[in-house]
Write an enzyme that holds these catalytic residues in place. Structure first.
Site, PDB file in Angstrom:
ATOM      1  N   GLU A   1      11.585  13.228  -0.454  1.00  0.00           N
ATOM      2  CA  GLU A   1      10.479  12.580  -1.174  1.00  0.00           C
ATOM      3  C   GLU A   1       9.122  13.140  -0.726  1.00  0.00           C
ATOM      4  OE1 GLU A   1      10.118  10.664  -3.646  1.00  0.00           O
ATOM      5  OE2 GLU A   1       8.088   9.870  -3.426  1.00  0.00           O
TER       6      GLU A   1
ATOM      7  N   ASP B   1       7.441  21.463 -26.990  1.00  0.00           N
ATOM      8  CA  ASP B   1       7.469  20.148 -26.328  1.00  0.00           C
ATOM      9  C   ASP B   1       8.547  20.210 -25.262  1.00  0.00           C
ATOM     10  OD1 ASP B   1       7.448  17.346 -25.665  1.00  0.00           O
ATOM     11  OD2 ASP B   1       6.597  16.955 -27.633  1.00  0.00           O
TER      12      ASP B   1
ATOM     13  N   ARG C   1       1.635   1.348  14.667  1.00  0.00           N
ATOM     14  CA  ARG C   1       1.272   1.139  13.263  1.00  0.00           C
ATOM     15  C   ARG C   1       1.714  -0.259  12.837  1.00  0.00           C
ATOM     16  NH1 ARG C   1       6.320   4.148  10.424  1.00  0.00           N
ATOM     17  NH2 ARG C   1       5.194   3.963   8.483  1.00  0.00           N
TER      18      ARG C   1
ATOM     19  N   HIS D   1      14.958  13.273  11.663  1.00  0.00           N
ATOM     20  CA  HIS D   1      13.764  13.293  12.517  1.00  0.00           C
ATOM     21  C   HIS D   1      12.958  11.996  12.416  1.00  0.00           C
ATOM     22  CE1 HIS D   1      11.599  15.617   9.074  1.00  0.00           C
ATOM     23  NE2 HIS D   1      11.493  14.334   8.881  1.00  0.00           N
ATOM     24  N   HIS D   2      13.315  11.165  11.456  1.00  0.00           N
ATOM     25  CA  HIS D   2      12.682   9.844  11.394  1.00  0.00           C
ATOM     26  C   HIS D   2      13.406   8.855  12.297  1.00  0.00           C
ATOM     27  CE1 HIS D   2      10.159  10.891   7.886  1.00  0.00           C
ATOM     28  NE2 HIS D   2      11.146  11.716   7.628  1.00  0.00           N
TER      29      HIS D   2
ATOM     30  N   TYR E   1       8.551  16.075   0.140  1.00  0.00           N
ATOM     31  CA  TYR E   1       8.378  17.367  -0.532  1.00  0.00           C
ATOM     32  C   TYR E   1       8.185  17.208  -2.022  1.00  0.00           C
ATOM     33  CZ  TYR E   1       9.560  19.191   3.981  1.00  0.00           C
ATOM     34  OH  TYR E   1       9.551  19.466   5.311  1.00  0.00           O
TER      35      TYR E   1
ATOM     36  N   HIS F   1       0.846  -1.193   0.000  1.00  0.00           N
ATOM     37  CA  HIS F   1       0.000   0.000   0.000  1.00  0.00           C
ATOM     38  C   HIS F   1       0.885   1.248   0.000  1.00  0.00           C
ATOM     39  CE1 HIS F   1      -3.009   2.987   1.068  1.00  0.00           C
ATOM     40  NE2 HIS F   1      -2.322   3.291   2.159  1.00  0.00           N
TER      41      HIS F   1
ATOM     42  N   THR G   1       6.700  27.023   5.502  1.00  0.00           N
ATOM     43  CA  THR G   1       5.371  26.447   5.346  1.00  0.00           C
ATOM     44  C   THR G   1       4.300  27.446   5.733  1.00  0.00           C
ATOM     45  OG1 THR G   1       6.368  24.356   5.955  1.00  0.00           O
ATOM     46  CG2 THR G   1       3.993  24.418   5.860  1.00  0.00           C
TER      47      THR G   1
ATOM     48  N   SER H   1      13.176   5.958 -14.051  1.00  0.00           N
ATOM     49  CA  SER H   1      12.095   6.716 -14.679  1.00  0.00           C
ATOM     50  C   SER H   1      12.024   8.127 -14.117  1.00  0.00           C
ATOM     51  CB  SER H   1      10.774   5.980 -14.446  1.00  0.00           C
ATOM     52  OG  SER H   1       9.694   6.879 -14.498  1.00  0.00           O
ATOM     53  N   SER H   2      12.136   8.199 -12.800  1.00  0.00           N
ATOM     54  CA  SER H   2      12.011   9.499 -12.152  1.00  0.00           C
ATOM     55  C   SER H   2      13.161  10.425 -12.545  1.00  0.00           C
ATOM     56  CB  SER H   2      11.966   9.267 -10.639  1.00  0.00           C
ATOM     57  OG  SER H   2      12.106  10.461  -9.964  1.00  0.00           O
TER      58      SER H   2
ATOM     59  N   LYS I   1       3.698  30.039   3.111  1.00  0.00           N
ATOM     60  CA  LYS I   1       2.818  29.619   2.025  1.00  0.00           C
ATOM     61  C   LYS I   1       1.350  29.676   2.452  1.00  0.00           C
ATOM     62  CE  LYS I   1       4.056  27.425  -1.370  1.00  0.00           C
ATOM     63  NZ  LYS I   1       4.899  28.210  -2.253  1.00  0.00           N
TER      64      LYS I   1
ATOM     65  N   HIS J   1      12.883  12.041   3.251  1.00  0.00           N
ATOM     66  CA  HIS J   1      12.251  13.306   3.569  1.00  0.00           C
ATOM     67  C   HIS J   1      12.076  14.204   2.353  1.00  0.00           C
ATOM     68  CE1 HIS J   1      10.253  16.027   6.184  1.00  0.00           C
ATOM     69  NE2 HIS J   1      10.745  16.917   5.361  1.00  0.00           N
TER      70      HIS J   1
ATOM     71  N   TRP K   1       7.143  -0.169   3.533  1.00  0.00           N
ATOM     72  CA  TRP K   1       7.640   0.547   2.353  1.00  0.00           C
ATOM     73  C   TRP K   1       9.013   1.142   2.658  1.00  0.00           C
ATOM     74  CZ3 TRP K   1       8.760   5.769   1.231  1.00  0.00           C
ATOM     75  CH2 TRP K   1       8.507   6.678   2.255  1.00  0.00           C
TER      76      TRP K   1
ATOM     77  N   SER L   1      -1.706  26.922  -5.813  1.00  0.00           N
ATOM     78  CA  SER L   1      -1.464  28.359  -5.943  1.00  0.00           C
ATOM     79  C   SER L   1      -2.134  28.897  -7.203  1.00  0.00           C
ATOM     80  CB  SER L   1       0.040  28.644  -6.006  1.00  0.00           C
ATOM     81  OG  SER L   1       0.677  28.168  -4.843  1.00  0.00           O
TER      82      SER L   1
HETATM   83 CU   LIG Z   1      10.763  13.627   7.200  1.00  0.00          CU
END
Ligand SMILES: [Cu+2]
Ligand SMILES: [Cu+2]
Lengths: 582, 244
Positions: A279, A125, A474, A326-327, A281, A95, A352, A193-194, A355, A277, A161, A292
């Site tokens: 990721e 293009d 979790r 922080h993880h 963003y 998931h 943040t 790909s990315s 914004k 992290h 994941w 926006s």
């Molecule tokens: Cu993070």
């Protein structure tokens, strides 16, 4: 045509299209076709990820009872429809994998970067159309291989994941061998790909802007997609490198993450979150960009504080590389390091809030049109605020010590990635559907879809904060096993029922999407009365986009300019006042 | 039905909860201001015939205000958090009289080695238990966490303590229970197919109760274990990598 020369190729003049069917619709190098291909692919994966969530929620709400219709699942997954713990772990893993890598990321960058960047900057293009085609076609084997894990001996990857080593290193620990290898290969291909997409978006924005399209006249959606591409370019190779080492540990007998051979389990976490992290963003910045554009349009007002919005995107992206620890506050990492990561993480609240307040400032004294994209953008704003604020709890090290790895974190990430990214993706789909397909979506169905989704989304995810505060871990197959969690089971039942209704609330969207695709009324040239360049060409735009390269005279948010007959002023209209468009 | 933080049962849990509530009040206030402001704008500035939106591009004073205020708030929160964090996790701040307990984990089991009356680990009177930990209320304890296979996480919700257990490392965590009773200990890190049932119970006894329990284990009945200074010194610090 060669890739490098493509944008200036004579064959690319709008209107002349003699490509064979296969090159036109399947192996197309046209950014618009690729964007639409990404749309169908990512929505398919989104549905798959959603279905997995439904099975997870069934098990959590009604542990040990057969899933309705689950008898079709093989015995290795769910004998008699009752989910096995191993299958549960596989579902939780897949998931997350599908939603992050194969649904939301391609939905935001694959679809909108591809479709919008050339059109919004006035280019025929992408800079590298063939790389672009490859970036799409690599996603097919990537997603297929990941999915194939379910059907091999031992089942799919089941280490989350996040694939924490050494759980992910060896079949000894999970009973999964081929599935985990397939997962690694799938993510490596996804990474390729990315990267191909990212270099392309960057090169295009840098080189192919139309005359007059200065950096500070770029729509914020383009800014966000551009900076997202830089983030992906810097972060994804770290993930690929980390996974290649994991793969070596699995198949070549190396010990990068295995302490028995002198390796370090924490090395995986450092590398993974150095990617992980940014990721987050990568998944939220494009959403902020889309929102926006839509909020300025819906409010009929220039975006408030354009320059600080641009710098805030850059600030979020830059800080994003300094906060990965922080993880890992409770991972066994040096606690002093935890303190520095807390400080850098807390600072993200600054760009943040810039914004958020600028979006509010944009609505202030506006003339707000509640069209369906705007409703979804407002949904984004109100839900992203919750996700942002709940992040402060995790940033504070002592509080994180309690809520880390609980449902509080699950609630937080879903407020950011569903409440944030997905509402923005819906806003974007409703907004640019007429551009992509030349037809309008049904307004009433769109409103029902938004309203039901908004309600059931909150009923699903808000109570998860409470579960987390109660200490609910979790990735837990059966919470009723724990004496301290069993009394909270009614909340789990409530969440599960809400989740099923949230899934059902997507039916109006699916119906609306396909009905409008074939039966929707023809869209006018500029249905939202928007200023951006894509609304100056027919819908769908011809191959090559612009008959003549447009010239840009102003920024994209000139709404309600005093003295103008209309409340919008397109970017390519030459003189400021009383001039007819040509 | 309980749906909130469980009653705190450790010496520093109250400080953790205090920071939680400070953040809850601050974010709650910001939430009300932002969402309230949003609602007011949506109603007040909704589309009406004849209305024209104001042609405004921004305001530098406003930008400075909403950059500075969040910055000040988060710096303050970081400073507050830092104090509690270092009390809990910084080995330099661990209490010197903490009684050592060996916690060795493997899929999907907790193995506790509690010192006997001599208060030392690695002696003959050590008491070994699977999935149950016995403590005395009001005493400091230092658990030495080691793992045999994958990463697990030592989580006692009532103590507000979570610490991952990493193979190849010996990580020390300390706590002082302040309430008697039985508390759940959970594995908080996905560790494989039996992760969901990797639980243990922490029994916090009064001193007399504990003595009775200890006697029942065949150990001589003396007062509850007394830690000596050497126990702390022999303990491995995080990142030292050694095993006991
Ligand atoms: Cu993070
Ligand atoms: Cu475990």
């Amino acid at each position: 045509m060669t890739a490098a020369a493509a944008p200036h190729d004579a064959g690319l003049h709008a209107g002349h299209d003699d490509r064979p069917w296969l090159r036109r619709y399947v192996f197309s190098t046209d950014h618009k076709t690729i964007g639409i291909q990404f749309l169908f692919l990512s929505l398919t994966f989104l549905l798959l990820g959603g279905l997995m969530a439904m099975v997870i929620r069934w098990q959590l709400g009604f542990p040990g009872t057969p899933v309705p219709g689950g008898s079709i699942l093989p015995d290795a997954m769910a004998p008699g429809g009752v989910i096995r713990p191993s299958f549960y772990n596989a579902l939780v893993t897949m998931h997350g994998t599908f939603m992050i890598f194969f649904a939301v990321m391609p939905l935001l960058t694959g679809v909108f970067a591809n479709y919008l960047i050339p059109l919004k900057i006035g280019a025929p293009d992408m800079a590298f159309p063939r790389l672009n085609m490859w970036s799409f076609w690599l996603m097919i084997p990537a997603g297929t291989l990941a999915l194939a894990g379910f059907f091999v001996e031992g089942g799919s990857a089941a280490s989350g994941w996040t694939a924490y080593a050494p759980l992910s290193n060896s079949p000894l620990y999970t009973g999964v061998s081929a599935g985990q290898i397939l997962w690694c290969v799938a993510i490596i291909i996804f990474g390729a790909s990315s990267l191909l997409g990212s270099v392309n978006y960057i090169a295009t924005v840098v080189n192919l802007r139309a005359p007059g399209m200065t950096w500070m006249r770029l729509p914020l959606s383009v800014w966000a997609l551009f900076i997202t591409a830089i983030l992906a370019l810097l972060a994804v190779p770290i993930l690929a490198g980390a996974i290649i080492m994991l793969l070596f540990d699995q198949v070549l007998g190396t010990h990068f993450y295995l302490p028995t051979g002198g390796g370090q389990p924490l090395l995986w976490q450092h590398l993974f979150w150095f990617f992980g992290h940014p990721e987050v963003y990568i998944l939220i910045l494009p959403a902020m960009g889309i929102v926006s554009d839509v909020i300025a349009n819906g409010s009929r007002k220039p975006i408030f504080g354009y320059t600080s919005m641009v710098f805030a995107i850059g600030g979020i992206a830059g800080l994003g590389f300094m906060v990965w620890g922080h993880h890992m506050f409770v991972s066994g990492m040096n606690p002093t390091l935890g303190t520095s990561f807390m400080a850098s993480t807390m600072l993200i609240a600054v760009p943040t809030s810039i914004k958020v307040f600028n979006w509010l400032g944009t609505m202030w004294r506006g003339n707000i049109h509640f069209h369906v994209p705007m409703l979804n953008a407002i949904g984004f704003l109100s839900m992203f605020v919750i996700g942002g604020l709940s992040g402060i709890f995790m940033a504070a090290t002592p509080v994180d010590m309690y809520i880390h790895d609980t449902y509080f974190i699950v609630a937080h990430i879903h407020y950011v990635l569903f409440g944030g990214s997905l509402f923005a993706a819906f806003a974007g789909i409703y907004y640019w559907f007429p551009k992509m397909f030349g037809r309008e979506m049904h307004d009433g169905l769109g409103r029902w879809h938004f309203g039901l989704t908004f309600v059931f989304y909150n009923l699903t995810f808000f109570p998860m904060h409470l579960l987390g505060l109660g200490g609910h871990m979790r990735r837990l197959y059966d919470p009723t096993q724990y004496p301290f969690l069993a009394p909270m089971q009614p909340i789990n039942v409530f969440v599960s029922v809400s989740a099923f209704l949230l899934m059902a609330a997507q039916l109006p969207f699916v119906w609306n999407f396909f009905w409008s695709l074939f039966r929707g009324p023809k869209a006018p040239l500029n249905p939202w009365r928007d200023n951006s360049l894509e609304w100056t060409v027919p819908s769908p735009p011809p191959h090559g986009n612009f008959v003549e390269t447009p010239t840009v005279y102003r920024g994209p948010y000139e709404y309600s300019v005093p003295g103008e007959p209309e409340d919008f002023l397109p970017q390519d209209r030459p003189a400021p006042a009383r001039q007819e468009a040509h | 039905m309980h749906w909130w933080i469980p009653t705190n049962a450790s010496s520093y849990g109250g400080d953790v909860d205090r920071i939680f509530y400070i953040i809850l009040y601050i974010t709650g206030f910001v939430f009300l201001v932002v969402e309230g402001g949003l609602l007011v704008f949506l109603v007040r500035y909704r589309r009406r015939e004849g209305r024209t939106a104001a042609y405004i591009h921004g305001n530098n004073t406003a930008e400075i205000i909403w950059t500075t205020i969040p910055a000040v708030i988060v710096v303050m929160l970081a400073l507050l958090s830092q104090k509690v964090w270092s009390t809990v996790k910084d080995p330099a701040h661990f209490p010197a009289d903490a009684i050592p307990i060996g916690v060795h984990v493997k899929q999907f089991e907790w193995q506790f080695t509690m010192p006997g009356p001599d208060g030392k680990l690695g002696t003959d009177d050590d008491i070994f238990r699977k999935n149950e930990l016995h403590l005395v209320v009001g005493r400091n304890y230092a658990v030495q966490l080691t793992s045999q296979d994958v990463i697990h996480s030592f989580f006692i919700p009532a103590f507000r303590l979570k610490q991952d257990v990493v193979p190849g490392m010996t990580i020390v965590a300390w706590f002082r229970p302040i309430l008697t009773g039985a508390f759940d200990l959970a594995c908080a890190q996905l560790c494989g197919v039996g992760h969901y049932r990797m639980q243990a119970t922490v029994y916090v006894h009064s001193a007399e109760d504990f003595a009775r329990w200890q006697t029942a284990q065949g150990a001589p009945a003396t007062a509850a274990p007394v830690a000596t200074d050497t126990t702390m010194g022999s303990m491995a610090m995080p990142h030292s990598g050694g095993t006991r």
